[in-house]
Scaffold this motif. Sequence first.
Motif, PDB file in Angstrom:
ATOM      1  N   HIS A 734       0.831  -1.196   0.000  1.00  0.00           N
ATOM      2  CA  HIS A 734       0.000   0.000   0.000  1.00  0.00           C
ATOM      3  C   HIS A 734       0.875   1.258   0.000  1.00  0.00           C
ATOM      4  O   HIS A 734       0.591   2.233  -0.728  1.00  0.00           O
ATOM      5  N   GLN A 735       1.922   1.260   0.815  1.00  0.00           N
ATOM      6  CA  GLN A 735       2.828   2.412   0.859  1.00  0.00           C
ATOM      7  C   GLN A 735       3.510   2.640  -0.483  1.00  0.00           C
ATOM      8  O   GLN A 735       3.646   3.791  -0.936  1.00  0.00           O
ATOM      9  N   ILE A 736       3.917   1.553  -1.120  1.00  0.00           N
ATOM     10  CA  ILE A 736       4.560   1.677  -2.433  1.00  0.00           C
ATOM     11  C   ILE A 736       3.587   2.288  -3.435  1.00  0.00           C
ATOM     12  O   ILE A 736       3.943   3.208  -4.186  1.00  0.00           O
ATOM     13  N   SER A 737       2.383   1.772  -3.460  1.00  0.00           N
ATOM     14  CA  SER A 737       1.379   2.288  -4.394  1.00  0.00           C
ATOM     15  C   SER A 737       1.115   3.775  -4.167  1.00  0.00           C
ATOM     16  O   SER A 737       0.932   4.544  -5.116  1.00  0.00           O
ATOM     17  N   ALA A 738       1.102   4.174  -2.904  1.00  0.00           N
ATOM     18  CA  ALA A 738       0.799   5.570  -2.577  1.00  0.00           C
ATOM     19  C   ALA A 738       1.960   6.504  -2.890  1.00  0.00           C
ATOM     20  O   ALA A 738       1.738   7.709  -3.125  1.00  0.00           O
ATOM     21  N   ARG A 739       3.180   6.007  -2.902  1.00  0.00           N
ATOM     22  CA  ARG A 739       4.348   6.885  -3.009  1.00  0.00           C
ATOM     23  C   ARG A 739       5.138   6.759  -4.321  1.00  0.00           C
ATOM     24  O   ARG A 739       6.071   7.529  -4.536  1.00  0.00           O
ATOM     25  N   ARG A 740       4.777   5.813  -5.166  1.00  0.00           N
ATOM     26  CA  ARG A 740       5.624   5.602  -6.350  1.00  0.00           C
ATOM     27  C   ARG A 740       5.597   6.785  -7.313  1.00  0.00           C
ATOM     28  O   ARG A 740       6.504   6.932  -8.153  1.00  0.00           O
ATOM     29  N   SER A 741       4.594   7.638  -7.206  1.00  0.00           N
ATOM     30  CA  SER A 741       4.570   8.825  -8.063  1.00  0.00           C
ATOM     31  C   SER A 741       5.771   9.735  -7.783  1.00  0.00           C
ATOM     32  O   SER A 741       6.138  10.574  -8.617  1.00  0.00           O
ATOM     33  N   LEU A 742       6.396   9.561  -6.605  1.00  0.00           N
ATOM     34  CA  LEU A 742       7.566  10.379  -6.261  1.00  0.00           C
ATOM     35  C   LEU A 742       8.774  10.063  -7.147  1.00  0.00           C
ATOM     36  O   LEU A 742       9.688  10.887  -7.259  1.00  0.00           O
ATOM     37  N   ILE A 743       8.798   8.866  -7.740  1.00  0.00           N
ATOM     38  CA  ILE A 743       9.977   8.481  -8.523  1.00  0.00           C
ATOM     39  C   ILE A 743       9.686   8.303 -10.010  1.00  0.00           C
ATOM     40  O   ILE A 743      10.616   8.123 -10.802  1.00  0.00           O
ATOM     41  N   PHE A 744       8.420   8.367 -10.394  1.00  0.00           N
ATOM     42  CA  PHE A 744       8.079   8.187 -11.802  1.00  0.00           C
ATOM     43  C   PHE A 744       7.789   9.541 -12.461  1.00  0.00           C
ATOM     44  O   PHE A 744       7.177  10.437 -11.867  1.00  0.00           O
ATOM     45  N   ASN A 745       8.233   9.647 -13.732  1.00  0.00           N
ATOM     46  CA  ASN A 745       7.861  10.758 -14.617  1.00  0.00           C
ATOM     47  C   ASN A 745       8.251  12.137 -14.083  1.00  0.00           C
ATOM     48  O   ASN A 745       7.618  13.144 -14.415  1.00  0.00           O
ATOM     49  N   SER A 746       9.302  12.211 -13.306  1.00  0.00           N
ATOM     50  CA  SER A 746       9.785  13.498 -12.811  1.00  0.00           C
ATOM     51  C   SER A 746      10.795  14.079 -13.795  1.00  0.00           C
ATOM     52  O   SER A 746      11.763  13.407 -14.182  1.00  0.00           O
TER      53      SER A 746
END
Length: 766
Positions: A734-746
């Motif tokens: 759940h934590q990964i799903s919630a936070r993965r936007s921090l490392i993608f498409n930046s």
Amino acid sequence: MILAWLKKRRDALQSASNPIAPRGHDTSAPPPISAPPGPLALYLAGQITAAEQAVLTQQSIEADDPDCLLVQGLIALDKGLKADSLRILERGVSLHPTNSEMQVALGRALVLAGRGNAATAAFRRALALDPGHAGANLNLAKQALASGREGDCLPLFQAAINRDPSLAEAHFHLGNLFRARGDMELAEKHYRKATSSRTDYEDALANLGSLLKDRGNSEEAIQHLEHALRIKPDISEAAFNLAMIRVNQRMWPEARQWLQNSLIANPKQADANYWLGNASMGLGDASAARIAYQAALRLNSNYVQARWGHAMAQLPAVSADKAEQDHAVGAFAAELDKLKTWFRVHRPNHAYQAVGAQQPYYLAYIPNDHREVLSQYGALCTSLMGPWARKAGVPAPVHGIGSKCKIGIVSAHIHEHSVWRALVLGWVKHLDPAKFELHIFHTGSGRDAQTELASRLATRFYHAQGNWPEWASVISSARMDVLVYPEIGMDATTVRLASLKLAPVQLASWGHPITTGLPTMDAFVSAKALEPEGAAAHYTEQLISLPDLGCYYHPFGLSPTRVDLQQWGINKTDRILLCAGTPFKYSPCDDALWIDVAKRCSPAKLVFFRATPSALADLLETRLRKAFKEAALDFDAHVRFIPWQSPSNFFGLLDQADVYLDSVGFSGFNTTMQAIERGTPVVAWEGEFMRGRFASGILRQMGLDEWVASSHEDYAVLVEKLCTNKALRDSVKHQISARRSLIFNSTTAVAAFAQEVTSLVGQTRN
């Protein structure tokens, strides 16, 4: 060779023994009794013993029968009986001076006896008797060829096939002549005619296969080369060419086998020994590689690629144990010193050919700081490439003309590849075209949808420009302000080009995550999240640490394929621990860790992957089996090596895995990002150097620091906690799903990269 006249005689003899019934003849009547075949017909049919018996029978009736004398002479020629063939055929010519075939056969006997002038006279007499005689022209052409008079032999071979278009030997020699002149179309045409006329013509088959290999028609080349070797297994050139096709296809087991076959037929081949060394390295057999390189050097001490290869072969792909790994670095450094001394003393003109022939690729997978030895390696590369550049007239780098900064990306991996996805894709998609001209120099052969994307987005896209000297000319002429090499150390062409100064600013990056050691590189582009404190000391280049992970990463977005794990003996009750690193990422220093994990997490399967060819995985499996046995633990109950999987299958495995286990010492960036994309819990290792900190950097960037280990015990404990506690795993997912936007498409790192490049270019313009 079957001479034209002999073929006609054979056909006539066959017609005489099988007469066609005249019109009106009663075909229901018994056929006439045919005469038994004569000695010439039997000889031409390959029935030599019967032909000899027929000669005796015929000569009892007519002692000086021309066919009998001719057959006797030809049989003696075939057996290499110089005196007998000459005696028989001289008698035949004296009794039958107007028989052109007897004259040609006598000429051949005179050649065998070393009497070239007399042979020429016999062939010319045959031509006087029968102008345009195919066999006479053929043999005169062969004499001219043997004497080095290539200009004389071409019209003679042509005259021979004008009389007899099916004369295979003439076509074979014409093929050789046209190939030597660089006319590959005509060479191929004549080789094909030779093999069409004589399907068992092994030399023509071998040469046709070699030509097709050089022209890029590998599949048909293989057919002809294998056919030649079925007829005559000891054609060393055919076996060598088959090996080279397999080398280009990276089919190392087949390449090694064909090279060994070639060397059995002809042991004194420096090239075959050299490539045997390369094939052995491809199979992870560094010891055999060193032996092969040394064999090449015994045959040719100036074989600079073999000398270079021997130094690089001190570094095993997969060490058998810690002792071998520990010894490797010192051995490489010692051999590098020998190389420097040898090149300084001997100064061969072709020294530059050594650079990139092999690379110290596996050094990065051995723990410790290798800056010093790579600095020596890089200095040697540039010192050998420099004289070539001066001789070739490579100009000093100059800035481009225009208001935009011209960035060139030099890579062999402008296609779906970890280097493309982690590094290059972000630059290609997000560098501002209003400020930058992006030129892509794709030095590799791979081409796919990602290649097409790059070609559309780039200001200019270069591909298939030839060999590395041609690439050097193309890149230099393009006048880039800055050249970026994302993966120096993974490709021969790029390391050669990187050893030159082709642009005012030259940058390396972490496609191969270790210092290049090349003084031609001005900076190494890395990332703050991936580097430890004091990281600048690890590089010979100026270190540029971009924000965060230092790159733009776009997830795959693939639909996973659910994989049946039971096909590999993985039970439904087993906890699945994915170990997705390539075999050389697993150091023998860490074998005890995997044993500890297996003990703590049972029932579980540590799942490793076996690529093709499987030799490197076999080495790793052998070493792990030994370690498990010494620890009194059943290897097969805890470990599986499964085939390499497609991306969608790998995503399916990630969905079924309990934990993704980061490889220790040399981390996996792309595989960790894929695990994050699928929400798979990750246990990361935080190493001493950037190459061991990809997964840990990713997790820390997401605020998941608690799953980062810095010791074997901590690592094993973290894996145990995750795989034995489903609720905890679900929480982490759940934590990964919630936070993965921090490392993608930046695009933050791309913007910072643009600023760094602009600053560096500005400094060199002033």
